[in-house]
Design a protein around this motif. Structure first.
Motif, PDB file in Angstrom:
ATOM      1  N   PHE A  86       0.739  -1.272  -0.069  1.00 30.25           N
ATOM      2  CA  PHE A  86      -0.141   0.146  -0.022  1.00 30.25           C
ATOM      3  C   PHE A  86       0.858   1.096   0.132  1.00 30.25           C
ATOM      4  O   PHE A  86       0.152   2.192  -0.198  1.00 30.25           O
ATOM      5  N   ARG A  87       2.204   1.300   0.144  1.00 31.93           N
ATOM      6  CA  ARG A  87       2.873   2.482   0.524  1.00 31.93           C
ATOM      7  C   ARG A  87       2.791   3.177  -0.655  1.00 31.93           C
ATOM      8  O   ARG A  87       2.772   4.505  -0.445  1.00 31.93           O
ATOM      9  N   VAL A  90      -0.737   4.977  -0.918  1.00 29.92           N
ATOM     10  CA  VAL A  90      -0.964   5.899   0.152  1.00 29.92           C
ATOM     11  C   VAL A  90      -0.276   7.093  -0.342  1.00 29.92           C
ATOM     12  O   VAL A  90      -0.810   8.402  -0.148  1.00 29.92           O
ATOM     13  N   LYS A  91       1.154   6.974  -0.507  1.00 32.60           N
ATOM     14  CA  LYS A  91       1.868   8.416  -1.050  1.00 32.60           C
ATOM     15  C   LYS A  91       1.480   9.241  -1.981  1.00 32.60           C
ATOM     16  O   LYS A  91       1.048  10.276  -1.903  1.00 32.60           O
ATOM     17  N   TYR A  93      -1.746   9.040  -2.906  1.00 32.93           N
ATOM     18  CA  TYR A  93      -3.109   9.379  -2.479  1.00 32.93           C
ATOM     19  C   TYR A  93      -2.843  10.825  -1.742  1.00 32.93           C
ATOM     20  O   TYR A  93      -3.555  11.887  -1.961  1.00 32.93           O
ATOM     21  N   HIS A 123      -7.783   6.396  -4.681  1.00 35.12           N
ATOM     22  CA  HIS A 123      -8.448   5.749  -3.590  1.00 35.12           C
ATOM     23  C   HIS A 123      -9.231   4.476  -4.091  1.00 35.12           C
ATOM     24  O   HIS A 123      -9.321   3.466  -3.280  1.00 35.12           O
ATOM     25  N   GLY A 126      -6.322   1.827  -4.152  1.00 35.85           N
ATOM     26  CA  GLY A 126      -6.396   1.141  -3.063  1.00 35.85           C
ATOM     27  C   GLY A 126      -7.209   0.402  -2.332  1.00 35.85           C
ATOM     28  O   GLY A 126      -6.801  -0.724  -1.739  1.00 35.85           O
ATOM     29  N   CYS A 153      -5.215   5.096   5.362  1.00 35.02           N
ATOM     30  CA  CYS A 153      -4.717   6.342   5.031  1.00 35.02           C
ATOM     31  C   CYS A 153      -4.376   7.348   6.172  1.00 35.02           C
ATOM     32  O   CYS A 153      -3.454   7.751   6.505  1.00 35.02           O
ATOM     33  N   HIS A 156      -1.938   6.528   8.307  1.00 32.80           N
ATOM     34  CA  HIS A 156      -0.692   6.775   7.989  1.00 32.80           C
ATOM     35  C   HIS A 156      -0.245   8.448   8.008  1.00 32.80           C
ATOM     36  O   HIS A 156       0.782   9.026   7.847  1.00 32.80           O
ATOM     37  N   TRP A 157      -1.325   9.274   8.081  1.00 31.30           N
ATOM     38  CA  TRP A 157      -1.468  10.743   7.871  1.00 31.30           C
ATOM     39  C   TRP A 157      -0.444  11.211   9.382  1.00 31.30           C
ATOM     40  O   TRP A 157      -0.969  11.022  10.356  1.00 31.30           O
TER      41      TRP A 157
END
Length: 159
Positions: A86-87, A90-91, A93, A123, A126, A153, A156-157
């Motif tokens: 997902f890295r 997510v980045k 995104y 999105h 993901g 997400c 991670h934020w």
């Protein structure tokens, strides 16, 4: 898959202390993501388990640990999901979200709409990946995968 009714749904999502806490704006976004997920979801662990279910999320070594319990607290399963796949999504995104928020401040409506379409596309990508990675362990419909991906997400934020 039909929307979760009766037993095929989450009734609670808790974050373990391993997730850590952030500034108030991040905590607010996490709370909203959890509320949206609980509000409408379809969540069925494989193996014929009866719910509704409680989900506890924790992090360990770039892995998301999903601990699923029944409403009464009885353990159903624990699934460990590597976050490495997902890295990049997510980045990407986060980058497109930054562009979106900047466009809202000073962009034209057509620019905002174009960026928003891109944001939704990333999105969705993901969400599909999350649905695929959970397949065979936890069945979720696409809308639930979207809400779970939003939560991933937000976890991670860093603001």
């Amino acid at each position: 898959m039909a929307k979760g009714t009766g037993t095929n749904r989450l009734i609670a999502v808790d974050l373990d202390d391993s997730i850590g806490r952030g500034p108030p704006d991040i905590e607010h976004e996490r709370a909203v993501a959890i509320f949206d997920l609980i509000d409408e979801n379809s969540f069925t662990p494989t193996g014929g388990h009866e719910g509704p279910f409680r989900l506890k999320l924790s992090l360990a070594e770039r892995r998301l640990i999903l601990e699923v319990r029944r409403e009464d607290g009885k353990e159903v399963m624990t699934h460990i999901l590597s976050l490495s796949p997902f890295r990049k999504i997510v980045k990407d995104y986060f980058v497109i979200c930054e562009s979106y928020y900047e466009a809202i401040k000073m962009g034209s409506p057509s620019r905002i709409e174009a960026i928003d379409m891109g944001r939704r596309g990333v999105h969705d990508e993901g969400s599909r990946l999350l649905q695929e990675r959970l397949a065979g362990k936890i069945e979720v419909d696409f809308d639930t995968a979207r809400r779970l991906f939003t939560l991933v997400c937000v976890l991670h934020w860093r603001g």
